[in-house]
Design a protein around this motif. Sequence first.
Motif, mmCIF file in Angstrom:
data_model
loop_
_atom_site.group_PDB
_atom_site.id
_atom_site.type_symbol
_atom_site.label_atom_id
_atom_site.label_comp_id
_atom_site.label_asym_id
_atom_site.label_seq_id
_atom_site.Cartn_x
_atom_site.Cartn_y
_atom_site.Cartn_z
ATOM 1 N N PRO A 82 0.796 -1.233 0.000
ATOM 2 C CA PRO A 82 0.000 0.000 0.000
ATOM 3 C C PRO A 82 0.831 1.287 0.000
ATOM 4 O O PRO A 82 0.301 2.365 -0.231
ATOM 5 C CB PRO A 82 -0.830 -0.111 1.286
ATOM 6 C CG PRO A 82 -0.066 -1.024 2.177
ATOM 7 C CD PRO A 82 0.658 -1.984 1.259
ATOM 8 N N HIS A 83 2.152 1.176 0.268
ATOM 9 C CA HIS A 83 2.989 2.381 0.192
ATOM 10 C C HIS A 83 3.235 2.787 -1.256
ATOM 11 O O HIS A 83 3.490 3.936 -1.542
ATOM 12 C CB HIS A 83 4.370 2.149 0.804
ATOM 13 C CG HIS A 83 4.360 1.754 2.238
ATOM 14 N ND1 HIS A 83 4.241 0.465 2.642
ATOM 15 C CD2 HIS A 83 4.468 2.480 3.366
ATOM 16 C CE1 HIS A 83 4.289 0.409 3.961
ATOM 17 N NE2 HIS A 83 4.421 1.622 4.435
ATOM 18 N N PHE A 84 3.243 1.781 -2.132
ATOM 19 C CA PHE A 84 3.673 2.032 -3.516
ATOM 20 C C PHE A 84 2.630 1.486 -4.484
ATOM 21 O O PHE A 84 2.816 0.415 -5.051
ATOM 22 C CB PHE A 84 5.018 1.355 -3.790
ATOM 23 C CG PHE A 84 6.091 1.728 -2.806
ATOM 24 C CD1 PHE A 84 6.702 2.971 -2.862
ATOM 25 C CD2 PHE A 84 6.474 0.840 -1.805
ATOM 26 C CE1 PHE A 84 7.691 3.324 -1.950
ATOM 27 C CE2 PHE A 84 7.457 1.189 -0.894
ATOM 28 C CZ PHE A 84 8.071 2.426 -0.959
ATOM 29 N N TYR B 146 9.437 -8.731 8.097
ATOM 30 C CA TYR B 146 10.151 -8.138 6.965
ATOM 31 C C TYR B 146 10.144 -6.619 7.103
ATOM 32 O O TYR B 146 11.184 -5.983 7.235
ATOM 33 C CB TYR B 146 9.485 -8.561 5.646
ATOM 34 C CG TYR B 146 10.336 -8.291 4.422
ATOM 35 C CD1 TYR B 146 10.960 -9.335 3.739
ATOM 36 C CD2 TYR B 146 10.527 -6.989 3.952
ATOM 37 C CE1 TYR B 146 11.743 -9.094 2.620
ATOM 38 C CE2 TYR B 146 11.313 -6.739 2.839
ATOM 39 C CZ TYR B 146 11.922 -7.790 2.176
ATOM 40 O OH TYR B 146 12.708 -7.530 1.075
ATOM 41 N N HIS B 147 8.942 -6.042 7.112
ATOM 42 C CA HIS B 147 8.752 -4.591 7.199
ATOM 43 C C HIS B 147 8.074 -4.325 8.540
ATOM 44 O O HIS B 147 7.578 -5.242 9.182
ATOM 45 C CB HIS B 147 7.859 -4.157 6.018
ATOM 46 C CG HIS B 147 7.475 -2.719 6.003
ATOM 47 N ND1 HIS B 147 8.366 -1.716 5.707
ATOM 48 C CD2 HIS B 147 6.282 -2.105 6.243
ATOM 49 C CE1 HIS B 147 7.728 -0.551 5.757
ATOM 50 N NE2 HIS B 147 6.466 -0.759 6.092
ATOM 51 N N ARG B 148 8.044 -3.068 8.946
ATOM 52 C CA ARG B 148 7.360 -2.739 10.199
ATOM 53 C C ARG B 148 5.845 -2.655 9.984
ATOM 54 O O ARG B 148 5.226 -1.619 10.248
ATOM 55 C CB ARG B 148 7.858 -1.391 10.730
ATOM 56 C CG ARG B 148 9.259 -1.433 11.302
ATOM 57 C CD ARG B 148 9.677 -0.043 11.751
ATOM 58 N NE ARG B 148 11.037 -0.051 12.251
ATOM 59 C CZ ARG B 148 11.360 -0.066 13.545
ATOM 60 N NH1 ARG B 148 10.426 -0.059 14.468
ATOM 61 N NH2 ARG B 148 12.629 -0.076 13.913
ATOM 62 N N VAL C 155 10.536 6.538 7.459
ATOM 63 C CA VAL C 155 9.873 6.661 8.753
ATOM 64 C C VAL C 155 8.683 7.596 8.577
ATOM 65 O O VAL C 155 8.802 8.671 7.998
ATOM 66 C CB VAL C 155 10.843 7.196 9.828
ATOM 67 C CG1 VAL C 155 10.093 7.583 11.089
ATOM 68 C CG2 VAL C 155 11.895 6.159 10.140
ATOM 69 N N HIS C 156 7.535 7.142 9.059
ATOM 70 C CA HIS C 156 6.341 7.974 8.934
ATOM 71 C C HIS C 156 6.260 8.922 10.122
ATOM 72 O O HIS C 156 6.147 8.473 11.257
ATOM 73 C CB HIS C 156 5.095 7.093 8.866
ATOM 74 C CG HIS C 156 5.077 6.181 7.681
ATOM 75 N ND1 HIS C 156 4.830 6.620 6.410
ATOM 76 C CD2 HIS C 156 5.298 4.855 7.575
ATOM 77 C CE1 HIS C 156 4.895 5.593 5.566
ATOM 78 N NE2 HIS C 156 5.176 4.515 6.257
ATOM 79 N N PRO C 157 6.308 10.229 9.862
ATOM 80 C CA PRO C 157 6.351 11.192 10.984
ATOM 81 C C PRO C 157 5.089 11.178 11.833
ATOM 82 O O PRO C 157 5.120 11.626 12.973
ATOM 83 C CB PRO C 157 6.540 12.547 10.301
ATOM 84 C CG PRO C 157 6.296 12.334 8.855
ATOM 85 C CD PRO C 157 6.424 10.874 8.564
ATOM 86 N N ASN D 39 3.207 4.793 12.993
ATOM 87 C CA ASN D 39 3.117 3.631 12.109
ATOM 88 C C ASN D 39 1.727 3.536 11.463
ATOM 89 O O ASN D 39 0.726 3.475 12.159
ATOM 90 C CB ASN D 39 3.419 2.361 12.903
ATOM 91 C CG ASN D 39 3.587 1.174 11.988
ATOM 92 O OD1 ASN D 39 2.635 0.739 11.353
ATOM 93 N ND2 ASN D 39 4.800 0.661 11.901
ATOM 94 N N PRO D 40 1.683 3.508 10.121
ATOM 95 C CA PRO D 40 0.382 3.550 9.439
ATOM 96 C C PRO D 40 -0.293 2.180 9.288
ATOM 97 O O PRO D 40 -1.365 2.106 8.696
ATOM 98 C CB PRO D 40 0.734 4.136 8.072
ATOM 99 C CG PRO D 40 2.131 3.692 7.824
ATOM 100 C CD PRO D 40 2.805 3.586 9.168
ATOM 101 N N HIS D 41 0.317 1.117 9.836
ATOM 102 C CA HIS D 41 -0.276 -0.231 9.686
ATOM 103 C C HIS D 41 -1.193 -0.559 10.861
ATOM 104 O O HIS D 41 -1.295 -1.701 11.289
ATOM 105 C CB HIS D 41 0.838 -1.263 9.540
ATOM 106 C CG HIS D 41 1.761 -0.974 8.385
ATOM 107 N ND1 HIS D 41 1.513 -1.438 7.113
ATOM 108 C CD2 HIS D 41 2.898 -0.234 8.306
ATOM 109 C CE1 HIS D 41 2.478 -1.011 6.303
ATOM 110 N NE2 HIS D 41 3.326 -0.271 6.998
ATOM 111 N N TYR D 42 -1.851 0.480 11.386
ATOM 112 C CA TYR D 42 -2.606 0.366 12.638
ATOM 113 C C TYR D 42 -3.880 -0.467 12.506
ATOM 114 O O TYR D 42 -4.453 -0.876 13.502
ATOM 115 C CB TYR D 42 -2.946 1.781 13.149
ATOM 116 C CG TYR D 42 -3.804 2.559 12.192
ATOM 117 C CD1 TYR D 42 -5.185 2.448 12.238
ATOM 118 C CD2 TYR D 42 -3.240 3.372 11.202
ATOM 119 C CE1 TYR D 42 -5.983 3.122 11.325
ATOM 120 C CE2 TYR D 42 -4.026 4.034 10.283
ATOM 121 C CZ TYR D 42 -5.388 3.904 10.349
ATOM 122 O OH TYR D 42 -6.181 4.550 9.441
HETATM 123 ZN ZN LIG Z 1 5.014 0.749 6.349
#
Ligand SMILES: [Zn+2]
Length: 309
Positions: free
Chosen positions: A59-61, A203-205, A133-135, A138-141
């Motif tokens: 979803p980031h890309f 793998y990813h956060r 880093v998302h200021p 974390n957007p995977h909430y």
């Molecule tokens: Zn992410």
Amino acid sequence: MTHIITHVAAALLTLAAANPPAAAPPKVITTTEDLASLVREVGGDKVTVDSLAKGYQDPHFVEPKPSFILKLHDADLLVAIGRELEIGWLPPLLTQSRNAKIQPGNPGYLDASAGARILELPTGQITRAMGDVHPQGNPHYWLDPDNGRTIAKAIAAALGQIAPADRAYFEQRYADFDRRLAEAQKRWAAAMAPYKGTKVVTYHRSWPNFTDRFGLDVIGYVEPKPGIPPSPAHTVDLMSEMKRQQVKVILVEPYFDLKTPEAIARDVGGRVLVLSPSVGGVKTATDYIALFDYNINLLTSTFKQVLGR
Ligand SMILES: [Zn+2]
């Protein structure tokens, strides 16, 4: 003939006055399939919903398509994850949609993260050297079911504003979802209880909310920094740390290359698990509750084999 037509037209007019045509159901567009699933839960057959990103995509890309602009142009409500998850692709599409209703700040734009519990809110200065880093945290909430409930409630409120005649319907659907989610949460908590404190690598956060909720301990990441692909030096460090702490399980999202995780797993005598971070990421994760069913079944059956309990 003219006479008949006049009569038919008059009859139609009377009919229209007696039964004003029902307003078309609100068109909801979401950025992710998880949000679309929650809209479906709450909106039922009183809304139409479509997701821009597919559940098997990172979803980031997401590659923007012209069809996205048309969908946004026609939307009555846009529901986004926010916290800059979609920052790489959504803002230009929103501008090009020329739809004032769904611009951030207007009632047709719902930032689903507004009431959610957000982890990894950075303190201090953020630099490019830290990776993606998302200021805003974390957007995977959405991978915490309590946050799923919060999002569903916000969706019910937003739909009630857009279609006030169906407000009670949305509230009743939300109450039903809330009840089914609470039942499922009891089941998931019981299934995961024996594995509280189990150490894993991801793998990813993508999983801080998930692992926090279900009591897993993430000791490292295949990515050296968020959004940065694996490097040999970091992989070597990670393998020795996994051996030191006897960590056997690596959780990977479906859209990452399995080569490095599998090499790590071979080296440490562990296992790679492809979990689905989103509805639609795997075929059986057909809705929000099924997503957790899938991930928790896979985790508990693997832990049983790997940990022998
Ligand atoms: Zn992410």
